[in-house]
Motif scaffolding. Structure first.
Motif, mmCIF file in Angstrom:
data_model
loop_
_atom_site.group_PDB
_atom_site.id
_atom_site.type_symbol
_atom_site.label_atom_id
_atom_site.label_comp_id
_atom_site.label_asym_id
_atom_site.label_seq_id
_atom_site.Cartn_x
_atom_site.Cartn_y
_atom_site.Cartn_z
ATOM 1 N N PHE A 49 -5.180 13.276 -52.621
ATOM 2 C CA PHE A 49 -5.824 12.539 -51.542
ATOM 3 C C PHE A 49 -7.175 11.981 -52.007
ATOM 4 C CE2 PHE A 49 -8.577 12.653 -47.712
ATOM 5 C CZ PHE A 49 -7.894 11.730 -46.934
ATOM 6 N N ASN A 66 -14.465 21.099 -45.738
ATOM 7 C CA ASN A 66 -13.711 20.083 -46.477
ATOM 8 C C ASN A 66 -14.251 18.681 -46.181
ATOM 9 O OD1 ASN A 66 -11.785 19.015 -48.167
ATOM 10 N ND2 ASN A 66 -10.145 19.052 -46.631
ATOM 11 N N VAL A 118 -3.908 18.747 -47.620
ATOM 12 C CA VAL A 118 -5.141 18.383 -46.921
ATOM 13 C C VAL A 118 -5.197 19.040 -45.537
ATOM 14 C CG1 VAL A 118 -6.523 16.476 -45.991
ATOM 15 C CG2 VAL A 118 -5.225 16.158 -48.111
ATOM 16 N N ASN A 119 -6.150 19.918 -45.373
ATOM 17 C CA ASN A 119 -6.448 20.591 -44.095
ATOM 18 C C ASN A 119 -5.334 21.475 -43.551
ATOM 19 O OD1 ASN A 119 -9.055 19.559 -43.879
ATOM 20 N ND2 ASN A 119 -8.307 17.656 -42.955
ATOM 21 N N PRO A 146 -10.552 17.288 -38.028
ATOM 22 C CA PRO A 146 -9.915 16.778 -39.258
ATOM 23 C C PRO A 146 -8.390 16.918 -39.182
ATOM 24 C CG PRO A 146 -11.788 18.182 -39.787
ATOM 25 C CD PRO A 146 -11.510 18.355 -38.325
ATOM 26 N N VAL A 147 -7.688 15.901 -39.667
ATOM 27 C CA VAL A 147 -6.240 15.828 -39.516
ATOM 28 C C VAL A 147 -5.538 16.593 -40.635
ATOM 29 C CG1 VAL A 147 -4.306 14.212 -39.363
ATOM 30 C CG2 VAL A 147 -6.543 13.569 -38.452
ATOM 31 N N GLU A 148 -4.456 17.292 -40.293
ATOM 32 C CA GLU A 148 -3.664 18.002 -41.300
ATOM 33 C C GLU A 148 -2.628 17.056 -41.883
ATOM 34 O OE1 GLU A 148 -2.060 21.704 -40.004
ATOM 35 O OE2 GLU A 148 -3.956 22.381 -39.142
ATOM 36 N N ILE A 149 -2.512 17.030 -43.201
ATOM 37 C CA ILE A 149 -1.543 16.133 -43.836
ATOM 38 C C ILE A 149 -0.613 16.953 -44.725
ATOM 39 C CG2 ILE A 149 -1.262 14.043 -45.210
ATOM 40 C CD1 ILE A 149 -4.299 13.525 -44.455
ATOM 41 N N PRO A 150 0.556 17.299 -44.213
ATOM 42 C CA PRO A 150 1.466 18.175 -44.954
ATOM 43 C C PRO A 150 1.935 17.544 -46.261
ATOM 44 C CG PRO A 150 2.244 17.831 -42.687
ATOM 45 C CD PRO A 150 1.108 16.893 -42.925
ATOM 46 N N GLY A 151 1.946 18.329 -47.324
ATOM 47 C CA GLY A 151 2.543 17.895 -48.585
ATOM 48 C C GLY A 151 1.639 17.038 -49.457
ATOM 49 N N VAL A 152 0.501 16.562 -48.915
ATOM 50 C CA VAL A 152 -0.399 15.743 -49.739
ATOM 51 C C VAL A 152 -1.566 16.631 -50.174
ATOM 52 C CG1 VAL A 152 -1.924 13.741 -49.787
ATOM 53 C CG2 VAL A 152 0.219 13.630 -48.519
#
Lengths: 406, 253, 481
Positions: B98, B154, B142-143, B87-93
């Protein structure tokens, strides 16, 4: 010497190219602190010591055991006051290794005062060519020994490494009698496809040793180059290190350790030009600054538009040990490609009090504890040395400088 | 629900899937097992519509619709869900933002209005229990900074929120300790209905003790070489993957 | 990646919303800059003699100076004799009520989404509006007066609060600080003045809205903000300009003074006209902003969202002179098309136990160039200084550039200074993850960009944050989720 008196000196060989370089050096003028490249280093201070581009042959009679003391591999090339010394050197003959001594000056005129000064007056230099597929296990050592001279010692080196070849080189800056000396070196290195080159620069010439040196590394496809610079003593040391990745999948590593005390001044400037896709560069410079010493770090990573999928990492970490020490660091990124991963970081800090206390609580005196922690900080760079004998010798030297036993 | 026929897929000219066929009906759980590098994750990526795969032959129909030409988000809106292996990490979201975007996009494609904030919160609370997520998680990015187990939980939480028809679990068990595995499997079992289906891709039999499959397929060299009931997984575990190589020339089913 | 290209193409063709021109009668100074221009401006403003002298001193200095060239920006030379240095809507110099404002002007501000009427009271923002060179209206002066807060135009402050102005003007940005600040010192036409008395927390956000309207004119406003002991103020600044084919110069100066235990929060949303897709027109934004934490325990926090201007040259800085003082800089700089930005901050640590924090997020798209330039200087006597800097760049498309030039100069061994920077693009994996959850690429990009800027956006006052998010979306693509 100043810029007006510079024209009174004549190059060793009267060639028109050397004359052109002299004129260019005069036209460029002595670097001033107004120049961004020299913002934190006062170059004139070196010239004010009375150095001039004259040639003074050494009068000392250097014994073989002096060489042995400074050489870990016994496979060495010795220069004294800028001139090659065949009797003192002991480079083991090896197939595919060509060594000659020559001032490899260039007809190309640059915009750099120090390159042109070198171009005009270099007395001698190292020419080393390693043929394709030659793998050398012995470290080649180059000793630049200086003795009692106010002449600016200038070597002009050229190194060519053939396809798939592997070679390691160590350069030592040595003072014979601890009198003031100034060395201005220029080195060009060309590394062909899939070759692996390791270089170690050991700058430990004592408190009145001045160095300005510039190294330019050109890398062909799939080649790996590593330059490790250890600045352990010296009045003013300025290292310029430039990597140009010309083709895909090159790997460039730059490691540096500077250990400064008293009034020492080290200025490290590195530039990595990523010109092709899929290349990687890693840079780690660490400084330990004591006394009134000043550390300068200027690292630049430049990624051209064609150089997609570049991975470039740069880190500069410093410890200040005294009230009067200072560090100026400027880690720069210039990115013109979008598909890249680049990062840089710089820190300036002290020895952790909690760590110090922990060691003290185990009965270790404060000075030794401090030394041990600084040694641990430097350790990361020592561990990168691939040659065991060299690693051991540098570990000992650094432990000495920190007054600890290892 | 899903019909894959003779699927051939290459990456940069290298053949990965070589005539892969599979039928999945509503209410079924299929397990796909096989050694590393056999094309399991490629299958998952191709079904979800990831770029960079060249489909040279074959068809994929989802509820009678050829989905190979659709954008990834269109497939997702139809009800195809991929639980990512990484699973991809998405900084700030934040997870909340999401998921709200995802839920509303899917609703929009069905002609529904945006979900009401209260309903959304209620739904989140409900589904969080399913995978035993802590409350602070919803405001975190997210992640980002999640442990391996949290990331996989998640994925299942998102699955619960989006309520897809077909869920593809790509090595969801890798990197999970036994407690996390139990939580993940429990979530899946509770979400299972007679209207949805699951494809569980795994390397080990372990997960299948918790999520019991209706059919187990053994994959090797880009296609299914053997299919059977859940006992096939045990047999595979016992005999090892070398056994699979011997099966390579035997046609599936 | 054809899809992403398409989005980029769309966003690069997004129109500038504020590009209209207001047809209003103006009074201009003659083109060009001489001592007479300076005298003209000063006379127009009915300034006291000391102010004129101050301006003339700056003008003499400016004549000796040359334009700086060190920034990473490229543009054709500015002809300083081809600029109108004073342009004002023709009307009464002071207004007693809103009814007296030119209806055309009111319309202009309505178009900009700023209403000057009573509704604004609900949102609790007091606004000073600078149209071309002069302040046209300051709202809520009465309410503020009750608390002893002075919030008015600079011209008015020079006339009414001469002593305060005299004491502080040029104390943070001296007359001869740099080429553009010196120019501003000579010809500044108006701006906002603000004084928060001892112990007062300003009850509402103070806001200045800058608008360049006239053709051929430069805007040179000057803002001076003083927060006395134990006071607090949050100040907002917004800027727009019409769409014109020529470049226009904006050279402002902002000075902030925070005394003991005072806190100033200064937020900017800069949306000057950036020029068209080919780099035609747009504002040259050469601004000097500096604050001094003069008192102990004082704090200055700069937050900026920079989306406009053809060229931005701007380094909001903090002089941390008071012990335990804190300086902060939060910045989002977006460049697109042919825009160039060279922006960052300087943190001067002078007092003991001073702290600074820098968070800079640069986003480059189109053919733009985006540079972060910063200085953290820890003076020899600055015991226990702490700094943390984070500079991240996001690249969209392969024709733009992102550059980082941080200078760290540390002369005290008790300092702890950390700088981190990264450069990357929006990963394909990240986009695919969004898409797999049903979110299309355009929305995903917007969400990722907003996430990337979150730390900065969180520092903006609520109302501004909404505006800033919208701006970010307009500058980069369609809508933000």
């Amino acid at each position: 010497m100043n810029i007006d008196t510079l024209k009174e000196y004549t190059p060793k060989v009267i060639e028109s190219t050397r004359q052109n370089s002299l004129m260019q050096a005069i036209a460029l003028g002595i670097p001033s602190m107004k120049n961004e490249e020299w913002k934190y280093t006062y170059y004139n201070k070196i010239l004010q010591q009375g150095f001039a581009p004259t040639y003074t042959p050494a009068t000392v009679n250097i014994k073989k055991d002096f060489i042995d003391k400074h050489s870990v591999s016994g496979n060495n090339i010795v220069f004294l006051n800028g001139i090659y010394q065949p009797e003192l050197s002991s480079l083991k003959p090896s197939a595919g290794v060509v060594f000659t001594n020559t001032a490899n000056t260039s007809e190309q005129i640059s915009n750099d005062f120090l390159i042109e000064l070198n171009n005009a007056f270099a007395t001698d230099g190292l020419y080393l060519e390693i043929s394709d597929n030659v793998i050398l296990t012995d470290l080649i050592e180059v000793l630049y020994i200086q003795s009692n001279t106010s002449g600016i010692i200038q070597h002009r080196n050229k190194i060519k490494i053939g396809k798939h070849a592997q070679v390691s080189l160590a350069e030592y800056y040595i003072s014979y009698d601890n009198l003031p000396v100034y060395v201005n070196n220029v080195t060009h290195i060309e590394i062909d496809e899939r070759a692996i080159f390791d270089s170690y620069k050991i700058q430990d010439g004592g408190e009145v040793f001045y160095i300005t040196e510039q190294t330019f590394v050109q890398q062909a496809k799939n080649s790996t180059a590593t330059v490790n610079t250890f600045s352990l003593s010296g009045a003013i040391t300025r290292n310029v290190l430039q990597f140009d990745s010309q083709d895909e999948r090159t790997l460039s590593n730059m490691n540096g350790l500077y250990l400064l005390k008293k009034n020492e001044h080290v200025d490290n400037r590195t530039l990595v030009n990523h010109n092709a896709p899929n290349c990687e560069s890693n840079e780690l410079y660490k400084g330990i600054i004591d006394g009134n010493a000043v550390g300068v770090f200027n690292g630049k990573i430049r990624v051209a538009q064609e150089a997609q999928k570049t991975n470039a990492f740069q880190s500069n970490r410093n410890i200040l040990l005294s009230e009067d020490a200072a560090i100026y660091t400027k880690p720069q990124l210039e990115i013109f490609a979008d598909d890249v991963k680049c990062s840089h970081g710089a820190t300036i800090a002290q020895i952790e009090e909690s760590e110090l206390f922990y060691l003290q609580a185990r009965g270790i005196g404060k000075d030794v504890a401090r030394g041990l922690l600084v040694y641990a900080f430097a350790g990361e760079l020592l561990e990168k040395i691939k040659h065991e004998a060299l690693k051991l010798s540098l570990k000992k030297r650094i432990a000495d400088l920190l007054n600890i036993e290892i | 629900m899903l019909k894959i026929k003779n699927l051939h897929v290459s990456i940069e000219g290298k053949k990965i899937l070589k005539g892969f066929s599979l039928d999945v009906n509503a209410g079924e759980i299929h397990a796909i097992m096989g050694p590393n590098g056999t094309g399991k994750s490629t299958l998952a990526a191709v079904l979800a519509g990831k770029e960079g795969y060249e489909i040279t032959d074959g068809t994929v129909e989802f509820e009678g619709l050829n989905i190979l030409e659709l954008e990834p988000e269109e497939r997702a809106r139809l009800g195809v869900f991929l639980a990512f292996q990484y699973p991809v990490e998405i900084p700030g979201v934040s997870n909340a933002n999401f998921l709200k975007a995802a839920v509303n996009e899917i609703r929009k494609s069905k002609g529904l209005d945006n979900i009401l904030p209260n309903d959304f919160l209620k739904m989140i609370r409900e589904k969080m229990e399913l995978v035993e997520m802590s409350k602070d998680f919803i405001s975190r990015s997210v992640n980002q900074g999640f442990s391996g187990g949290e990331k996989k939980r998640n994925e299942i939480f998102q699955l619960a929120m989006l309520d897809p028809k077909l869920s593809i679990l790509d090595e969801t068990d890798s990197g999970l300790d036994i407690d996390a595995l139990r939580i993940v499997a429990n979530g899946v079992n509770k979400l299972r209905t007679s209207n949805n289906a699951f494809i569980v891709i795994t390397h080990y039999q372990r997960l299948l003790e918790y999520i019991v499959p209706d059919i187990v397929h053994v994959m090797y060299d880009g296609k299914i070489v053997k299919s059977g009931d859940k006992n096939l997984a045990l047999e595979l575990e016992e005999k090892g993957y070398d056994w699979v190589k011997e099966l390579d020339n035997v046609p599936a089913n | 990646m054809s899809n992403q290209d398409q989005i980029l193409e769309e966003l690069t063709s997004t129109d500038y919303k504020y590009g209209f021109i207001t047809d209003i009668e103006v009074e201009n100074a003659p083109k060009g800059l001489t001592e007479d221009t300076v005298r003209f401006i000063s006379a127009k403003k009915q300034e006291p003699e000391w102010m004129l002298e101050w301006r003339l001193k700056a003008f003499k200095e400016w004549q000796k100076m040359t334009e700086p060239t060190w920034a990473n920006v490229h543009y054709s030379k500015i002809d300083f004799q081809d600029i109108i240095y004073y342009s004002a809507p023709k009307q009464k110099p002071t207004l007693n009520s809103l009814d007296e404002v030119d209806p055309e002007l009111l319309k202009t501000f309505e178009k900009l989404g700023i209403s000057l009427d009573e509704q604004k009271r609900l949102s609790g923002v007091a606004i000073d509006i600078v149209f071309d060179s002069v302040s046209v209206k300051t709202t809520f002066q009465e309410t503020l007066k009750e608390k002893g807060i002075i919030f008015c135009s600079m011209s008015e402050a020079i006339r009414e609060h001469g002593e305060l102005v005299k004491q502080y003007i040029g104390s943070v940005v001296p007359q001869k600080d740099n080429f553009y600040a010196t120019l501003n010192s000579a010809v500044f036409s108006d701006g906002s003045f603000c004084y928060i008395p001892k112990g007062v927390r300003c009850p509402m956000e103070l806001s200045t809205y800058f608008r360049i309207n006239s053709a051929g004119s430069g805007q040179f406003e000057r803002t001076l903000l003083i927060a006395d002991d134990d006071s607090y103020v949050s100040y907002l600044e917004g800027c727009t300009a019409p769409q014109r084919d020529e470049h226009q110069l904006h050279a402002a100066v902002v000075e902030l003074i925070a005394l003991n235990n005072a806190e100033i929060k200064y937020s900017t949303v800069q949306n000057w006209y950036p020029g068209d897709k080919d780099g035609k027109g747009g504002i040259y934004n050469f601004v000097t902003k500096r604050g001094i934490c003069k008192g102990t325990n004082s704090k200055i926090s700069w937050t900026q969202v920079e989306t406009g201007s053809a060229i931005t040259w701007k380094y909001p800085s903090c002089i941390l002179a008071g012990d335990n003082s804190i300086g902060e800089f939060y910045s989002v700089a977006v460049t697109n098309n042919m825009q160039q930005a060279d922006t960052g901050t300087k943190m001067f640590h002078i007092g003991k136990n001073t702290k600074s924090r820098i968070v800079s997020k640069g986003i480059s798209a189109g053919k733009s160039q985006n540079s972060y330039r910063g200085l953290v200087k820890v003076h020899k006597k600055a015991e226990n200084a702490r700094n943390f800097s984070q500079c991240d760049s996001l690249l969209m498309g392969d024709k733009c550039g992102a550059h980082t030039f941080p200078y760290l100069e540390v002369g005290n061994k008790s300092a702890k200074v950390e700088h981190e920077a990264t450069t990357s693009k929006i990963g394909e994996d990240m986009l695919f993850y969004f898409q797999q959850r049903g979110i299309d690429e355009e929305t995903a990009v917007a969400m990722i960009v907003n996430g990337f800027c979150k730390e900065v956006m969180d520092n903006l006052p609520m109302e501004f944050a909404v505006e800033a998010r919208k701006l970010l979306a307009i500058s980069l693509e369609g809508s933000v989720g």
